[in-house]
Design a protein around this motif. Structure first.
Motif, PDB file in Angstrom:
ATOM      1  N   VAL A 151      17.241  66.241  36.128  1.00  0.00           N
ATOM      2  CA  VAL A 151      15.844  66.148  35.694  1.00  0.00           C
ATOM      3  C   VAL A 151      14.917  66.198  36.902  1.00  0.00           C
ATOM      4  O   VAL A 151      13.860  66.843  36.869  1.00  0.00           O
ATOM      5  N   TYR A 152      15.319  65.525  37.973  1.00  0.00           N
ATOM      6  CA  TYR A 152      14.522  65.522  39.207  1.00  0.00           C
ATOM      7  C   TYR A 152      14.377  66.940  39.747  1.00  0.00           C
ATOM      8  O   TYR A 152      13.264  67.390  40.082  1.00  0.00           O
ATOM      9  N   ALA A 153      15.487  67.676  39.809  1.00  0.00           N
ATOM     10  CA  ALA A 153      15.441  69.048  40.316  1.00  0.00           C
ATOM     11  C   ALA A 153      14.606  69.940  39.405  1.00  0.00           C
ATOM     12  O   ALA A 153      13.801  70.758  39.877  1.00  0.00           O
ATOM     13  N   LEU A 154      14.769  69.783  38.102  1.00  0.00           N
ATOM     14  CA  LEU A 154      14.010  70.596  37.162  1.00  0.00           C
ATOM     15  C   LEU A 154      12.505  70.360  37.283  1.00  0.00           C
ATOM     16  O   LEU A 154      11.701  71.274  37.091  1.00  0.00           O
ATOM     17  N   ASP A 170      13.512  69.929  46.571  1.00  0.00           N
ATOM     18  CA  ASP A 170      13.972  68.815  45.742  1.00  0.00           C
ATOM     19  C   ASP A 170      14.970  67.910  46.464  1.00  0.00           C
ATOM     20  O   ASP A 170      15.748  67.196  45.830  1.00  0.00           O
ATOM     21  N   LEU A 171      14.933  67.953  47.795  1.00  0.00           N
ATOM     22  CA  LEU A 171      15.828  67.102  48.580  1.00  0.00           C
ATOM     23  C   LEU A 171      15.393  65.649  48.442  1.00  0.00           C
ATOM     24  O   LEU A 171      14.296  65.270  48.880  1.00  0.00           O
ATOM     25  N   ASP A 210      13.255  62.978  50.928  1.00  0.00           N
ATOM     26  CA  ASP A 210      12.525  63.761  51.923  1.00  0.00           C
ATOM     27  C   ASP A 210      11.400  64.509  51.202  1.00  0.00           C
ATOM     28  O   ASP A 210      11.668  65.422  50.414  1.00  0.00           O
ATOM     29  N   VAL A 211      10.170  64.121  51.445  1.00  0.00           N
ATOM     30  CA  VAL A 211       9.033  64.737  50.753  1.00  0.00           C
ATOM     31  C   VAL A 211       8.399  65.873  51.565  1.00  0.00           C
ATOM     32  O   VAL A 211       7.338  66.375  51.207  1.00  0.00           O
ATOM     33  N   THR A 212       9.067  66.281  52.639  1.00  0.00           N
ATOM     34  CA  THR A 212       8.499  67.320  53.503  1.00  0.00           C
ATOM     35  C   THR A 212       8.230  68.602  52.725  1.00  0.00           C
ATOM     36  O   THR A 212       7.153  69.205  52.838  1.00  0.00           O
ATOM     37  N   GLY A 213       9.205  69.036  51.941  1.00  0.00           N
ATOM     38  CA  GLY A 213       9.033  70.258  51.169  1.00  0.00           C
ATOM     39  C   GLY A 213       7.866  70.173  50.215  1.00  0.00           C
ATOM     40  O   GLY A 213       7.092  71.132  50.064  1.00  0.00           O
ATOM     41  N   GLN A 214       7.700  69.035  49.567  1.00  0.00           N
ATOM     42  CA  GLN A 214       6.586  68.853  48.634  1.00  0.00           C
ATOM     43  C   GLN A 214       5.251  68.942  49.369  1.00  0.00           C
ATOM     44  O   GLN A 214       4.293  69.553  48.880  1.00  0.00           O
ATOM     45  N   GLN A 215       5.173  68.320  50.531  1.00  0.00           N
ATOM     46  CA  GLN A 215       3.932  68.344  51.304  1.00  0.00           C
ATOM     47  C   GLN A 215       3.602  69.762  51.777  1.00  0.00           C
ATOM     48  O   GLN A 215       2.445  70.182  51.745  1.00  0.00           O
ATOM     49  N   VAL A 216       4.630  70.477  52.212  1.00  0.00           N
ATOM     50  CA  VAL A 216       4.412  71.852  52.671  1.00  0.00           C
ATOM     51  C   VAL A 216       3.963  72.727  51.515  1.00  0.00           C
ATOM     52  O   VAL A 216       3.023  73.535  51.643  1.00  0.00           O
ATOM     53  N   LEU A 275      12.184  84.898  38.729  1.00  0.00           N
ATOM     54  CA  LEU A 275      11.894  84.264  40.005  1.00  0.00           C
ATOM     55  C   LEU A 275      13.164  83.666  40.595  1.00  0.00           C
ATOM     56  O   LEU A 275      13.990  83.094  39.875  1.00  0.00           O
ATOM     57  N   SER A 276      13.348  83.758  41.880  1.00  0.00           N
ATOM     58  CA  SER A 276      14.485  83.114  42.525  1.00  0.00           C
ATOM     59  C   SER A 276      14.375  81.603  42.406  1.00  0.00           C
ATOM     60  O   SER A 276      13.331  81.018  42.705  1.00  0.00           O
ATOM     61  N   ALA A 277      15.455  80.960  41.971  1.00  0.00           N
ATOM     62  CA  ALA A 277      15.459  79.504  41.860  1.00  0.00           C
ATOM     63  C   ALA A 277      15.526  78.837  43.227  1.00  0.00           C
ATOM     64  O   ALA A 277      15.297  77.627  43.341  1.00  0.00           O
ATOM     65  N   ALA A 278      15.830  79.624  44.270  1.00  0.00           N
ATOM     66  CA  ALA A 278      15.962  79.090  45.629  1.00  0.00           C
ATOM     67  C   ALA A 278      14.798  79.516  46.513  1.00  0.00           C
ATOM     68  O   ALA A 278      14.939  79.597  47.736  1.00  0.00           O
ATOM     69  N   LEU A 279      13.661  79.760  45.903  1.00  0.00           N
ATOM     70  CA  LEU A 279      12.510  80.258  46.643  1.00  0.00           C
ATOM     71  C   LEU A 279      12.017  79.260  47.689  1.00  0.00           C
ATOM     72  O   LEU A 279      11.570  79.645  48.779  1.00  0.00           O
ATOM     73  N   PHE A 280      12.114  77.957  47.363  1.00  0.00           N
ATOM     74  CA  PHE A 280      11.630  76.919  48.272  1.00  0.00           C
ATOM     75  C   PHE A 280      12.751  75.899  48.531  1.00  0.00           C
ATOM     76  O   PHE A 280      12.774  74.812  47.945  1.00  0.00           O
ATOM     77  N   PRO A 281      13.689  76.251  49.418  1.00  0.00           N
ATOM     78  CA  PRO A 281      14.802  75.350  49.700  1.00  0.00           C
ATOM     79  C   PRO A 281      14.325  74.014  50.267  1.00  0.00           C
ATOM     80  O   PRO A 281      13.310  73.944  50.955  1.00  0.00           O
TER      81      PRO A 281
END
Length: 302
Positions: A136-139, A82-83, A86-92, A73-79
């Motif tokens: 750890v956060y990114a993982l 982990d910013l 900013d929780v926008t990515g998590q919500q999406v 799997l691409s590790a950059a699938l959801f850019p």
């Protein structure tokens, strides 16, 4: 040292994309993302994430139609997932939970094993506590994605890392023990060309209870060996296999150097298949030719 059995075709793995247009994913840079007003960022990520999930379903179909049973799997699938701050990515991502699970089910239904290899900046044993915290956060988000895809919390669906900062195996072992289960239970470690050869990494794998993914190319470059048919390659294949439960889940990496064994750059196609890999069940092929390399290798091994 035991003699490998007769040559047979193992399960060869496709890494992330194809050299052709069939399997491709979209991305966005941090700078570009932050250039959008805050009230537009959710829509930007939703469109991108939804498109990548649909492309992931297409990747499962591609692998199934070509008999590929291992997929990285691409590790950059959801850019931007982990910013920090900013929780926008998590919500999406949560809003796409059903679609993401359907994508995972497509791989599972086709009998395709899925792994992920997070970026090199993730260092679990840095001298900087902030670097470790961010790693750890990114993982944790890689673990979240694997969970949302419905994949098992076992090394069957591996999250793969290198050893990180050299000379700090105890720190690496300690950080692994404290990882969230979604990461720790899937984790495997890979030897590299500089900081951690298999001899340095194997004790960490035993102490942390994680398997070792052996890379013969890295081993040859680090040891300045003449060939991937050096006897030590077979020894390390077997030592790494002993870290896998069950042994039939063992994964190794396969690549060749462009200008010989010491060249770190990967060839387009596999020009040399090490004899020590003849009975390895799962092989990720790290060649620039991607699906073309897999197809030619299968013909070579038949």
């Amino acid at each position: 040292m035991s003699t490998p059995p007769a040559l047979r075709v193992p399960n060869l793995g496709l890494v992330c994309i194809t050299s052709g247009p069939e399997v491709r994913f979209r991305t966005i840079t941090r700078t570009r993302y932050l250039s959008f007003p805050e009230d537009q960022r959710r829509a930007v990520l939703h469109e991108l994430y939804a498109d990548n999930v649909s492309r992931l379903v297409a990747a499962a179909a591609y692998c199934a139609s070509h008999g590929i049973r291992l997929y990285r799997l691409s590790a950059a699938l959801f850019p931007m997932l982990d910013l920090e701050g900013d929780v926008t990515g998590q919500q999406v991502l949560e809003s796409l939970a059903a679609d993401l699970r359907a994508a995972g089910d497509a791989f599972t239904a086709a009998g395709i094993r899925v792994l992920v290899h997070p970026d090199q900046f993730i260092v679990l044993n840095s001298e900087s506590s902030d670097v470790v915290r961010r790693a750890v956060y990114a993982l944790s988000f890689h673990g979240l994605v694997m969970d949302m895809l419905g994949f098992s919390r076992t090394p069957w669906n591996t999250i793969l890392l290198h050893g990180g900062k050299g000379g700090r195996p105890a720190e690496l072992t300690g950080t692994i023990a404290a990882l969230p289960d979604a990461v720790r239970l899937r984790l495997a470690l890979e030897n590299d060309e500089r900081a951690y050869g298999p001899a340095e990494l194997l004790p960490v794998c035993h102490a942390a209870g994680v398997p070792l993914i052996f890379d013969a190319h890295h081993h040859v470059v680090r040891g300045k060996l003449d060939s991937q048919d050096d006897p030590s390659v077979r020894e390390w294949v077997l030592a790494a296999r002993a870290t896998w439960t069950p042994p039939g889940w063992q994964v190794v990496h396969l690549s060749n150097g462009i200008n010989g064994p010491q060249d770190r750059r990967h060839t387009d196609l596999i020009t040399h298949f090490p004899q020590a890999y003849r009975d390895v069940p799962w092989i990720e092929v790290e060649a620039k030719g991607k699906e073309l390399a897999l197809a030619e290798l299968e013909q070579l091994m038949e």
